[in-house]
Structures are given as C-alpha cells and as structure tokens.
Write an enzyme that holds these catalytic residues in place. Sequence first.
Site, PDB file in Angstrom:
ATOM      1  CB  ALA A   1     -30.974  62.732  39.367  1.00 50.63           C
TER       2      ALA A   1
ATOM      3  N   GLY B   1     -34.449  63.959  43.478  1.00 55.03           N
ATOM      4  CA  GLY B   1     -34.687  64.461  44.841  1.00 55.03           C
ATOM      5  C   GLY B   1     -34.394  65.938  45.033  1.00 55.03           C
TER       6      GLY B   1
ATOM      7  CG  HIS C   1     -23.341  70.908  59.607  1.00 52.87           C
ATOM      8  ND1 HIS C   1     -22.798  70.105  58.649  1.00 52.87           N
ATOM      9  CD2 HIS C   1     -24.667  71.002  59.292  1.00 52.87           C
ATOM     10  CE1 HIS C   1     -23.747  69.722  57.793  1.00 52.87           C
ATOM     11  NE2 HIS C   1     -24.884  70.246  58.172  1.00 52.87           N
TER      12      HIS C   1
HETATM   13  P1  NDP Z   1     -34.982  62.714  49.029  1.00 52.39           P
HETATM   14  O1  NDP Z   1     -35.801  62.149  50.109  1.00 52.39           O
HETATM   15  O2  NDP Z   1     -35.585  63.759  48.150  1.00 52.39           O
HETATM   16  O3  NDP Z   1     -34.478  61.470  48.182  1.00 52.39           O
HETATM   17  C1  NDP Z   1     -33.729  61.564  46.989  1.00 52.39           C
HETATM   18  C2  NDP Z   1     -34.246  60.533  46.002  1.00 52.39           C
HETATM   19  O4  NDP Z   1     -34.027  59.232  46.536  1.00 52.39           O
HETATM   20  C3  NDP Z   1     -35.734  60.639  45.759  1.00 52.39           C
HETATM   21  O5  NDP Z   1     -36.023  61.560  44.740  1.00 52.39           O
HETATM   22  C4  NDP Z   1     -36.108  59.238  45.414  1.00 52.39           C
HETATM   23  O6  NDP Z   1     -35.883  59.053  44.020  1.00 52.39           O
HETATM   24  C5  NDP Z   1     -35.119  58.388  46.171  1.00 52.39           C
HETATM   25  N1  NDP Z   1     -35.719  57.858  47.397  1.00 52.39           N
HETATM   26  C6  NDP Z   1     -36.310  58.548  48.379  1.00 52.39           C
HETATM   27  N2  NDP Z   1     -36.722  57.726  49.357  1.00 52.39           N
HETATM   28  C7  NDP Z   1     -36.402  56.485  48.971  1.00 52.39           C
HETATM   29  C8  NDP Z   1     -36.539  55.218  49.558  1.00 52.39           C
HETATM   30  N3  NDP Z   1     -37.107  55.058  50.749  1.00 52.39           N
HETATM   31  N4  NDP Z   1     -36.066  54.157  48.903  1.00 52.39           N
HETATM   32  C9  NDP Z   1     -35.462  54.315  47.730  1.00 52.39           C
HETATM   33  N5  NDP Z   1     -35.301  55.504  47.126  1.00 52.39           N
HETATM   34  C10 NDP Z   1     -35.752  56.569  47.731  1.00 52.39           C
HETATM   35  O7  NDP Z   1     -33.634  63.227  49.679  1.00 52.39           O
HETATM   36  P2  NDP Z   1     -32.888  64.589  49.497  1.00 52.39           P
HETATM   37  O8  NDP Z   1     -32.715  64.860  48.055  1.00 52.39           O
HETATM   38  O9  NDP Z   1     -33.510  65.601  50.351  1.00 52.39           O
HETATM   39  O10 NDP Z   1     -31.489  64.248  50.175  1.00 52.39           O
HETATM   40  C11 NDP Z   1     -30.611  63.275  49.658  1.00 52.39           C
HETATM   41  C12 NDP Z   1     -29.587  62.900  50.705  1.00 52.39           C
HETATM   42  O11 NDP Z   1     -28.912  64.054  51.147  1.00 52.39           O
HETATM   43  C13 NDP Z   1     -30.198  62.287  51.967  1.00 52.39           C
HETATM   44  O12 NDP Z   1     -29.282  61.342  52.459  1.00 52.39           O
HETATM   45  C14 NDP Z   1     -30.311  63.464  52.911  1.00 52.39           C
HETATM   46  O13 NDP Z   1     -30.285  63.061  54.236  1.00 52.39           O
HETATM   47  C15 NDP Z   1     -29.071  64.248  52.539  1.00 52.39           C
HETATM   48  N6  NDP Z   1     -29.170  65.667  52.810  1.00 52.39           N
HETATM   49  C16 NDP Z   1     -30.180  66.418  52.284  1.00 52.39           C
HETATM   50  C17 NDP Z   1     -30.229  67.790  52.509  1.00 52.39           C
HETATM   51  C18 NDP Z   1     -31.303  68.642  51.894  1.00 52.39           C
HETATM   52  O14 NDP Z   1     -31.225  69.874  52.069  1.00 52.39           O
HETATM   53  N7  NDP Z   1     -32.265  68.098  51.207  1.00 52.39           N
HETATM   54  C19 NDP Z   1     -29.200  68.465  53.329  1.00 52.39           C
HETATM   55  C20 NDP Z   1     -28.161  67.591  53.793  1.00 52.39           C
HETATM   56  C21 NDP Z   1     -28.177  66.255  53.542  1.00 52.39           C
HETATM   57  P3  NDP Z   1     -36.689  57.981  43.132  1.00 52.39           P
HETATM   58  O15 NDP Z   1     -37.980  57.685  43.814  1.00 52.39           O
HETATM   59  O16 NDP Z   1     -36.879  58.688  41.827  1.00 52.39           O
HETATM   60  O17 NDP Z   1     -35.795  56.830  43.056  1.00 52.39           O
HETATM   61  C1  BG6 Z   2     -28.209  70.215  56.640  1.00 51.95           C
HETATM   62  C2  BG6 Z   2     -29.249  69.867  57.645  1.00 51.95           C
HETATM   63  O1  BG6 Z   2     -27.083  69.416  56.805  1.00 51.95           O
HETATM   64  O2  BG6 Z   2     -27.846  71.585  56.797  1.00 51.95           O
HETATM   65  C3  BG6 Z   2     -30.445  70.785  57.532  1.00 51.95           C
HETATM   66  O3  BG6 Z   2     -29.663  68.531  57.429  1.00 51.95           O
HETATM   67  C4  BG6 Z   2     -30.020  72.229  57.594  1.00 51.95           C
HETATM   68  O4  BG6 Z   2     -31.366  70.518  58.573  1.00 51.95           O
HETATM   69  C5  BG6 Z   2     -28.903  72.481  56.603  1.00 51.95           C
HETATM   70  O5  BG6 Z   2     -31.144  73.028  57.271  1.00 51.95           O
HETATM   71  C6  BG6 Z   2     -28.353  73.888  56.758  1.00 51.95           C
HETATM   72  O6  BG6 Z   2     -27.466  74.145  55.739  1.00 51.95           O
HETATM   73  P1  BG6 Z   2     -27.205  75.636  55.247  1.00 51.95           P
HETATM   74  O7  BG6 Z   2     -26.076  75.514  54.318  1.00 51.95           O
HETATM   75  O8  BG6 Z   2     -28.472  76.093  54.609  1.00 51.95           O
HETATM   76  O9  BG6 Z   2     -26.906  76.425  56.475  1.00 51.95           O
END
Ligand code: NDP
Ligand code: BG6
Length: 590
Positions: free
Chosen positions: A111, A113, A339
């Site tokens: 949460a 993240g 996608h």
């Molecule tokens: P983050 O890197 O921000 O990670 C989410 C949370 O996971 C962090 O706030 C942290 O919380 C914990 N975390 C991060 N790295 C580690 C680690 N190495 N080991 C353990 N805990 C860790 O990811 P996102 O929020 O960007 O994305 C979450 C998931 O969604 C990922 O799998 C990503 O690939 C996928 N995704 C993200 C998109 C985006 O737009 N951001 C789009 C599509 C998919 P804490 O330290 O508080 O535990």
């Molecule tokens: C995510 C990819 O799945 O989709 C990102 O990891 C990309 O790289 C994103 O930016 C695009 O999503 P949207 O909904 O903004 O077009």
Amino acid sequence: MALSVAKCPSSSAAARLAPDHSPPRWSTLLRPFPRTVLAGSVAVPSSKNWNLGVACKQEVGTVAASSPKEAPSKNVEIGGLLGLSSEEYRDVIGPNSSEREPTVSITVVGASGDLAKKKIFPALFALYYEDCLPKHFTIFGYARSKMTDAELRTMVSKTLTCRIDKRENCNEKMEQFLQRCFYHSGQYESEENFADLDKELKEHEGGRLSNRLFYLSIPPNIFIDVVKSASKSASSKNGWTRVIVEKPFGRDSESSAALTRGLKQYLDEDQIFRIDHYLGKELVENLSILRFSNLVFEPLWSRQYIRNVQLIFSEDFGTEGRGGYFDNYGIIRDIMQNHLLQILALFAMETPVSLDAEDIRNEKVKVLRSMKPLQLENVVIGQYRSHTKGGVAYPGYTDDKTVPKGSLTPTFAAAALFIDNARWDGVPFLMKAGKALETRRTEIRVQFRHVPGNLYKRSFGTDLDRATNELVIRVQPDEAIYLKINNKIPGLGMRLDRSNLNLLYASRYSKEIPDAYERLLLDAIEGERRLFIRSDELDAAWELFTPLLKELEEKKIAPELYPYGSCGPAGAHYLAANYNVRWGDTASDA
Ligand code: NDP
Ligand code: BG6
C-alpha cells in the site's frame, strides 16, 4: 431499508453476493445458504456486465427487507432465494440477518507503493463514490513501512479526486471512504504478521460472512511469500478469498510457469485474478460488442476483407522513475506480451459459445495457440536517446541513473505477427509499442482491402492504398471509433475525399469513462473472471515471445536509437513495408 440504484456501469450487484462456486483451498468454506437454495444462484449468468442498462445497487445486503418479487436483480442478490417471501427469507437466514450479510475486506499489499497510491485507492474510492462497493466493506493497506491509519488516510487522500461528473458531497464521501481505510504494517513473509492482520480484519467484519480480496501491488519476487503467509494466516474461514496479481507474470515461459506453480501451491486457479489493466479499458471491452452485435462488422472480420491490423501503443514520456524495473523487462515484456497481445486475441477470436468468462477465454487461448512463431526478422527494436527540442533537453534512456550504462533494453519494438488459422491466414498483425515518442496514444487500426473493380479508382490517383477503408478504435486518449470512407466532395464536379464516420466518446456520452482499475476491481469483487488472464492464456503468450526474447538477449542485438519525442526508429517503417503496410498513425489524415 430502501433500495437505491446507482449508475454503476459494470455491476448488476447480483453476483456481488453470489458465492464463489469454486471451493477455495484457502479456507474451509461454510456456505451462508443451504445448498438447495444456493443451486438457484448458480444460474446467475456471469455475463451480467453485458446486460444493457444494468444498474448497480447501492446497498448490498439491504434486500432482505423487500419482497424478492419486486425487482428481478434482488432475487439474484439473495443468493437464489427465488420466490420466497420476506418472512420465508428471514426463516432461512435467521432472525439476526444483518450478521449474515457478507462483508468484503480488501487488503492492498504494498500500500505504500506507487500503484496503490496512483491507481488502486483512487479506483476503490471511485467505486465507493458510485455506490458500487458492498454495504459492508473495509480496506486495509499492508506494507513494511511504518504508518498509522491517519497517515495512510493522508497519503491516500492526496490522490483521490471527485472526477466522476464533479458531483456534490465529494468531500463528505471522501471522508466517509477514508474512515473505512486502515493500515497494518508487517513483513511480507511473516505468517505472524498476517495473523495479526487477520485479527484486525475479523474485528471489522464483526462476525459477518467474510469475503477477502488481496491485491498484490508489490514486486513479483515476493508474490509467493505473501500468498503463502496470507493463505496460512489471513484467508477467509467462511467466504471466498481471492487474490489479484499484478504483472509482470514472470520474464519468460519458465519463470512464469514457476510463478503459477508457486501460486497454485496455495490457491486454486479460480482464486487467482491476473490483472491486465488494458482489458479493463472501455474501448477494449467494447471490441466484442462492436464486432458481435453489429452486422456491418462481423462479416468483414477475416482475411477476405481485412488487409492488415495494427496495434499501436505509444507514450510521450520515458521510463522516468521506473528505469530499475523497466530495464529488467523492456518494452516487449512490458507492453507487447500482455497488453497488445490480449487486445489481439480479443480482436481475432472466433465467436464464443456464450459470454461466460470461460467461453471467452477458451476462444482467446485458441488464437494465441494458433500464432506463428515470431521470427527475429519480423521484429525491430529501438531505444530512445537524448534530444533537445524547443530549448528543452530530454534525457536518453541510459541517462537514467537506475539504468545500467550500455543497456540494450528496448524501449521501442515493432513486430509482424501472423495467425495460422482459416480466418486470418496471411493477414499481418502489426504491433508497435514505444516510450518517449511523439504522442501518447493506444489504438487498433484495421485496414481493409481494395474495392474490387473500383469504378472510381481514377479519382484516387496512383496511390490506391490511400483509398481503402480504415476502422480506427482509439483506446486512449480521446476515446473514439471512426471509419474512414471515401466520399464525394459536394459540388458539381466529381471529386472524392476521405472522411470519417466518427464516434467521439466525449461528444456522444456525457459520462466520464471509468478507469480500467475500477472495472477490474469491481469484477474481482463480483467474481467475474472474463477480463482476467487464465494460466493457459499466459502460457501461450509466453510461448510466443520467449524464443524471440532469448534470441535478442543471447545475440545482444543492439536497438536502433531514436530521439526522445520522435516517431520511433525508421526500421519500423521498413518492417511494415515488407508486408505492403503503412502505419496508419503516421498518415497525414491519421
Ligand atoms: P513499488 O516498487 O512502488 O512497490 C510497492 C511496495 O512494495 C513498496 O512501497 C514497498 O513497500 C514494497 N517493496 C518494493 N520493493 C520491495 C522489495 N524489493 N522487497 C520487498 N518489498 C518491496 O511498485 P509499484 O507500486 O510501482 O507497483 C506494484 C506492482 O504493480 C509491481 O509488481 C509492478 O510491476 C506492477 N505495476 C505497476 C505499475 C505502475 O504504474 N506503477 C503499472 C503496472 C504494473 P514497503 O517498503 O513499505 O514494504
Ligand atoms: C503498464 C506498463 O502496464 O502500463 C507501463 O508497465 C505503462 O510501462 C502503463 O506506462 C501504461 O498504462 P496506461 O493505462 O497509462 O496506458
């Protein structure tokens, strides 16, 4: 209590209470209703979202007070207690029926993240705002970061907007929503920490039938740890437990299969909701409606009339801030393998037997399994380099500090794919995906064949390809569907031009389009799997791309550099030209 009906587009509210008929391995499932009664609810079609004009009921769990005969949806909502009077219903449910009303606890793991803040909490709020969440729900954030409930609420509140129709009472609604959000700090592999979460969830569930949804918004290397701890310590004991898994689902066939095996140690396939948020986008969902409910399209949907299909994704920004993640995946894994391929499968599938999730996914998987292996010569890769435009310097991909120097990871790729079946034999499906390009857009372009013996061909000059019809489905931004047709320019002469029959969503529909995450979260709560990826679909998608990815990496193929903000490498145009195709998005009348 009165029923109030909201305009929630994808929900019939019916299945929200309908129990999951798959026996979850996570829990000892105690059904809330007698088996004979439940049988009725099995008949609820999972195609509910396809009903025209279905409304989302505001207060789930209030139906017991009204006669089931009053409104058809209520019959379904009470779990198939068709035809029972209110008294009979209370006899079955027991006098203290409010305790038997189900509750949904949504735990956002990770949460703290980016995705949770940017997408998940705002989507949950939008659902709440639209009265699409059940009456009894609680949202928990879970992560390692230390945070109080108040701090979570402050963090979440920054990204919540009242975008939907800019209605009144936004702040009030936001406050009510935030009061139902809580935070629990814990380690991902700790069964003890999840047991503590379980205690807190139980307190909020207040003895009601508990349904639990875990959203894994965390890096994939900790998916299994979380699923293991949560399954052992925090699964529902009397309702369903479902898990939404974010991409990436592995890096190739082997790692994806290992991930699936790992998840299935603790979950049944029916409990796993692999999210591809593109499937939740309005125009992607509309693809099947466009095709299967309009006589003018379906008969043309084959090699006989379609010259080529183009699936185009472009973003006008680089990997800023996500370079670390991106470098390990690249654009083919990030966008194409999921996608764009999902859109392709939906576009090209045969008519499903029904709108049931399994029937649709069966057809999609057949398309994926019919695809010809992807050859290296049918692929072009690129990487953006720095570029100065209008006095502004835009960084190159490898200028990002989180990206290793000399990285060969593609930020752009174009590919020609073919489906080896009777409908699509020989039709190129061209995909193009890139970051740091000129524009942000996602579209599907269908270029039709020439009109045989065209009476007007002289009016088109020498470039007959420019005179063929093209159907464009613009997924984003400015959602639209338009068809390019030839038309006579009004006047005494005989001059033709190309015009658009244009369905621009913003002009046609006043309602704002919900974010993809809203639709998908609601579907997961309702147990609707149609827009989620089944494991065999995932296997087939990886089977197509894994050999290519391995070859690119083993041969260390260098990507063609293109300037930040350009329209990508020239190689993409040569690739298309090999199949007598011109990219529709680069045409002057795109
Ligand atoms: P983050 O890197 O921000 O990670 C989410 C949370 O996971 C962090 O706030 C942290 O919380 C914990 N975390 C991060 N790295 C580690 C680690 N190495 N080991 C353990 N805990 C860790 O990811 P996102 O929020 O960007 O994305 C979450 C998931 O969604 C990922 O799998 C990503 O690939 C996928 N995704 C993200 C998109 C985006 O737009 N951001 C789009 C599509 C998919 P804490 O330290 O508080 O535990
Ligand atoms: C995510 C990819 O799945 O989709 C990102 O990891 C990309 O790289 C994103 O930016 C695009 O999503 P949207 O909904 O903004 O077009």
